[in-house]
Design a protein around this motif. Sequence first.
Motif, PDB file in Angstrom:
ATOM      1  N   LEU A  83      -3.585   6.455  14.990  1.00 16.39           N
ATOM      2  CA  LEU A  83      -3.411   5.746  14.161  1.00 16.39           C
ATOM      3  C   LEU A  83      -2.683   5.255  13.741  1.00 16.39           C
ATOM      4  N   LEU A  84      -3.287   3.771  13.584  1.00 14.00           N
ATOM      5  CA  LEU A  84      -2.361   2.380  13.117  1.00 14.00           C
ATOM      6  C   LEU A  84      -2.246   2.033  11.481  1.00 14.00           C
ATOM      7  N   THR A  85      -1.002   1.918  11.112  1.00  9.68           N
ATOM      8  CA  THR A  85      -1.007   2.158   9.683  1.00  9.68           C
ATOM      9  C   THR A  85       0.817   1.530   9.266  1.00  9.68           C
ATOM     10  N   PRO A  86       0.781   0.843   8.609  1.00 12.17           N
ATOM     11  CA  PRO A  86       2.376   1.120   7.473  1.00 12.17           C
ATOM     12  C   PRO A  86       2.491   2.244   7.459  1.00 12.17           C
ATOM     13  N   GLN A  87       2.475   2.860   7.272  1.00 13.88           N
ATOM     14  CA  GLN A  87       2.928   4.276   6.559  1.00 13.88           C
ATOM     15  C   GLN A  87       3.133   5.043   7.686  1.00 13.88           C
ATOM     16  N   GLY A  88       2.992   4.431   9.407  1.00 17.67           N
ATOM     17  CA  GLY A  88       3.053   4.979  10.637  1.00 17.67           C
ATOM     18  C   GLY A  88       4.706   5.259  10.518  1.00 17.67           C
ATOM     19  N   CYS A 109      -8.416   2.431  13.326  1.00 18.86           N
ATOM     20  CA  CYS A 109      -8.109   1.659  12.541  1.00 18.86           C
ATOM     21  C   CYS A 109      -8.614   1.461  11.383  1.00 18.86           C
ATOM     22  N   GLY A 110      -7.819   1.207  10.532  1.00 19.36           N
ATOM     23  CA  GLY A 110      -8.152   1.518   9.109  1.00 19.36           C
ATOM     24  C   GLY A 110      -8.053   0.465   8.637  1.00 19.36           C
ATOM     25  N   HIS A 111      -8.831   0.127   7.800  1.00 17.45           N
ATOM     26  CA  HIS A 111      -9.588  -1.074   6.861  1.00 17.45           C
ATOM     27  C   HIS A 111      -9.623  -0.703   5.630  1.00 17.45           C
ATOM     28  N   TYR A 112      -9.419  -1.680   4.631  1.00 20.94           N
ATOM     29  CA  TYR A 112      -9.318  -1.177   3.080  1.00 20.94           C
ATOM     30  C   TYR A 112      -7.787  -1.061   2.750  1.00 20.94           C
ATOM     31  N   GLU A 113      -7.849  -0.038   1.978  1.00 21.43           N
ATOM     32  CA  GLU A 113      -6.539   1.085   1.603  1.00 21.43           C
ATOM     33  C   GLU A 113      -6.151   1.965   2.579  1.00 21.43           C
ATOM     34  N   GLY A 114      -7.157   2.568   3.638  1.00 20.32           N
ATOM     35  CA  GLY A 114      -6.909   3.789   4.755  1.00 20.32           C
ATOM     36  C   GLY A 114      -7.948   4.295   5.106  1.00 20.32           C
ATOM     37  N   LEU A 128       1.353   5.496  13.363  1.00 18.38           N
ATOM     38  CA  LEU A 128       2.311   4.408  14.144  1.00 18.38           C
ATOM     39  C   LEU A 128       1.931   3.251  13.385  1.00 18.38           C
ATOM     40  N   SER A 129       3.272   2.486  12.969  1.00 15.45           N
ATOM     41  CA  SER A 129       3.656   1.092  12.048  1.00 15.45           C
ATOM     42  C   SER A 129       3.837   0.341  13.120  1.00 15.45           C
ATOM     43  N   ILE A 130       3.388  -0.524  13.872  1.00 17.46           N
ATOM     44  CA  ILE A 130       4.038  -1.932  14.410  1.00 17.46           C
ATOM     45  C   ILE A 130       5.250  -2.887  13.201  1.00 17.46           C
ATOM     46  N   GLY A 131       5.159  -2.510  12.469  1.00 18.56           N
ATOM     47  CA  GLY A 131       6.354  -3.580  11.539  1.00 18.56           C
ATOM     48  C   GLY A 131       6.319  -3.041  10.353  1.00 18.56           C
ATOM     49  N   ASP A 132       7.776  -3.560   9.132  1.00 17.83           N
ATOM     50  CA  ASP A 132       7.296  -3.547   7.910  1.00 17.83           C
ATOM     51  C   ASP A 132       6.465  -4.673   7.773  1.00 17.83           C
ATOM     52  N   TYR A 133       6.080  -4.989   7.507  1.00 15.18           N
ATOM     53  CA  TYR A 133       4.366  -6.238   6.971  1.00 15.18           C
ATOM     54  C   TYR A 133       3.903  -5.181   6.890  1.00 15.18           C
ATOM     55  N   VAL A 134       2.305  -6.108   5.910  1.00 14.27           N
ATOM     56  CA  VAL A 134       1.249  -5.058   5.959  1.00 14.27           C
ATOM     57  C   VAL A 134      -0.187  -6.413   6.277  1.00 14.27           C
ATOM     58  N   LEU A 135      -0.755  -5.673   7.313  1.00  7.24           N
ATOM     59  CA  LEU A 135      -2.077  -6.720   8.289  1.00  7.24           C
ATOM     60  C   LEU A 135      -3.020  -6.625   6.847  1.00  7.24           C
ATOM     61  N   THR A 136      -3.996  -6.873   7.038  1.00  7.01           N
ATOM     62  CA  THR A 136      -5.353  -6.843   6.523  1.00  7.01           C
ATOM     63  C   THR A 136      -6.093  -5.233   7.534  1.00  7.01           C
ATOM     64  N   ASN A 137      -6.535  -5.819   8.958  1.00  7.22           N
ATOM     65  CA  ASN A 137      -6.367  -3.933   9.448  1.00  7.22           C
ATOM     66  C   ASN A 137      -5.686  -3.870  10.869  1.00  7.22           C
ATOM     67  N   GLY A 138      -6.150  -2.501  10.843  1.00  2.39           N
ATOM     68  CA  GLY A 138      -5.664  -1.971  11.906  1.00  2.39           C
ATOM     69  C   GLY A 138      -5.824  -2.089  12.872  1.00  2.39           C
ATOM     70  N   ALA A 139      -6.963  -2.949  13.330  1.00  4.10           N
ATOM     71  CA  ALA A 139      -7.719  -3.554  14.444  1.00  4.10           C
ATOM     72  C   ALA A 139      -6.200  -4.503  15.130  1.00  4.10           C
ATOM     73  N   ILE A 140      -5.776  -5.380  14.384  1.00  7.09           N
ATOM     74  CA  ILE A 140      -4.846  -6.235  14.874  1.00  7.09           C
ATOM     75  C   ILE A 140      -3.241  -5.333  15.255  1.00  7.09           C
ATOM     76  N   ALA A 141      -3.120  -4.628  15.159  1.00 10.22           N
ATOM     77  CA  ALA A 141      -2.251  -3.220  15.437  1.00 10.22           C
ATOM     78  C   ALA A 141      -2.212  -2.926  16.397  1.00 10.22           C
ATOM     79  N   ALA A 142      -3.730  -2.084  16.496  1.00 12.35           N
ATOM     80  CA  ALA A 142      -3.447  -1.615  17.862  1.00 12.35           C
ATOM     81  C   ALA A 142      -4.069  -2.673  19.293  1.00 12.35           C
TER      82      ALA A 142
HETATM   83  C1  JFE Z   1      -4.923  -0.896   7.677  1.00 13.83           C
HETATM   84  C2  JFE Z   1      -3.672  -2.326   3.756  1.00 13.83           C
HETATM   85  C3  JFE Z   1      -3.169  -2.253   1.927  1.00 13.83           C
HETATM   86  C4  JFE Z   1      -2.735  -0.932   3.966  1.00 13.83           C
HETATM   87  C5  JFE Z   1      -0.347   0.705   2.006  1.00 13.83           C
HETATM   88  C6  JFE Z   1      -5.725  -0.927   7.793  1.00 13.83           C
HETATM   89  N1  JFE Z   1       2.281  -2.168  11.010  1.00 13.83           N
HETATM   90  C7  JFE Z   1       1.721  -2.619   9.980  1.00 13.83           C
HETATM   91  N2  JFE Z   1       1.501  -3.079   9.262  1.00 13.83           N
HETATM   92  N3  JFE Z   1       0.146  -3.159   8.382  1.00 13.83           N
HETATM   93  C8  JFE Z   1      -1.072  -2.370   9.023  1.00 13.83           C
HETATM   94  C9  JFE Z   1       0.415  -1.995  10.119  1.00 13.83           C
HETATM   95  C10 JFE Z   1      -1.681  -1.298   8.933  1.00 13.83           C
HETATM   96  C11 JFE Z   1      -2.391  -0.702   9.564  1.00 13.83           C
HETATM   97  C12 JFE Z   1      -3.762  -0.365   9.424  1.00 13.83           C
HETATM   98  C13 JFE Z   1      -4.086  -1.786   7.554  1.00 13.83           C
HETATM   99  C14 JFE Z   1      -2.201  -2.385   7.500  1.00 13.83           C
HETATM  100  N4  JFE Z   1      -4.751  -2.090   6.225  1.00 13.83           N
HETATM  101  C15 JFE Z   1      -4.064  -2.911   4.974  1.00 13.83           C
HETATM  102  C16 JFE Z   1      -4.136  -2.776   2.909  1.00 13.83           C
HETATM  103  C17 JFE Z   1      -2.355  -0.980   1.945  1.00 13.83           C
HETATM  104  C18 JFE Z   1      -2.034  -0.526   3.180  1.00 13.83           C
HETATM  105  O1  JFE Z   1      -1.122   0.740   3.151  1.00 13.83           O
HETATM  106  C19 JFE Z   1      -5.716  -1.300   6.131  1.00 13.83           C
END
Ligand code: JFE
Length: 222
Positions: A83-88, A109-114, A128-142
């Motif tokens: 699972l790709l997420t900023p919390q990974g 790949c998540g979207h919205y808040e998770g 897993l997280s690809i870095g310390d920034y927030v993307l709009t969705n997990g597909a880009i990270a995947a």
């Molecule tokens: C998702 C989103 C608001 C996340 C607090 C699914 N490294 C990395 N950066 N961003 C992502 C991974 C990522 C991955 C999956 C994602 C961001 N969002 C956006 C919006 C709060 C969030 O987490 C949704």
Amino acid sequence: MQVDVITLFPEVVTVPLGASMIGRAQDRGLLTLRVHDLRDQGIGKHRQVDDQPFGGGPGMVLKPEPIFAALDPLRTSKSRVLLLTPQGRPFHQRDAERLSREEHLIFLCGHYEGVDQRIVESCVDEELSIGDYVLTNGAIAAAVVIDAVVRLLPGVLGDDESAIQESFGASGLLDHPHYTRPAEWREMKVPEILLSGDHAKIIAWRAEQARERTRQNRPDLL
Ligand code: JFE
């Protein structure tokens, strides 16, 4: 290697991974990439995949049932679910090396808040997280993780590229600067030493440049 991706944005994964080296890896059968539209598992006539968070707050959360319906038929004993997420946990080159030895990866790949936490706890092997920034969705990270993993599969890179990767990876430093013709461009000269033909001096110069660049840009690596 078999890679499955579950996402609301299939083209975000298929388009970049269809180009260049990863596209050729698919053509040559080194990678089998299957991308699944989570919307196909949506609930009701609106194909609902998300809902409001329990406990209140902004944004929407992906519902568990559509994710499980997409994921469960893909899973075998040899699958690893990511699972790709900023919390990974941070994704590094050593993770790419480890994952390149797996037979079957499934990316959620998540979207919205998770994603509903019950999916994370019952189905996900690693976050897993690809870095310390927030993307709009997990597909880009995947797509980023898949690119980094698949280029390590035997036969994906050419011989030259594989050799480069070994020397760079082993030093643990940033790469040295590169130059090509012309030897002078807009009054800027290529460092003399690179034109000298003295191979030992060139190696020492490159090592010094690599150290200095690493000290400047990535002191954490030293
Ligand atoms: C998702 C989103 C608001 C996340 C607090 C699914 N490294 C990395 N950066 N961003 C992502 C991974 C990522 C991955 C999956 C994602 C961001 N969002 C956006 C919006 C709060 C969030 O987490 C949704």
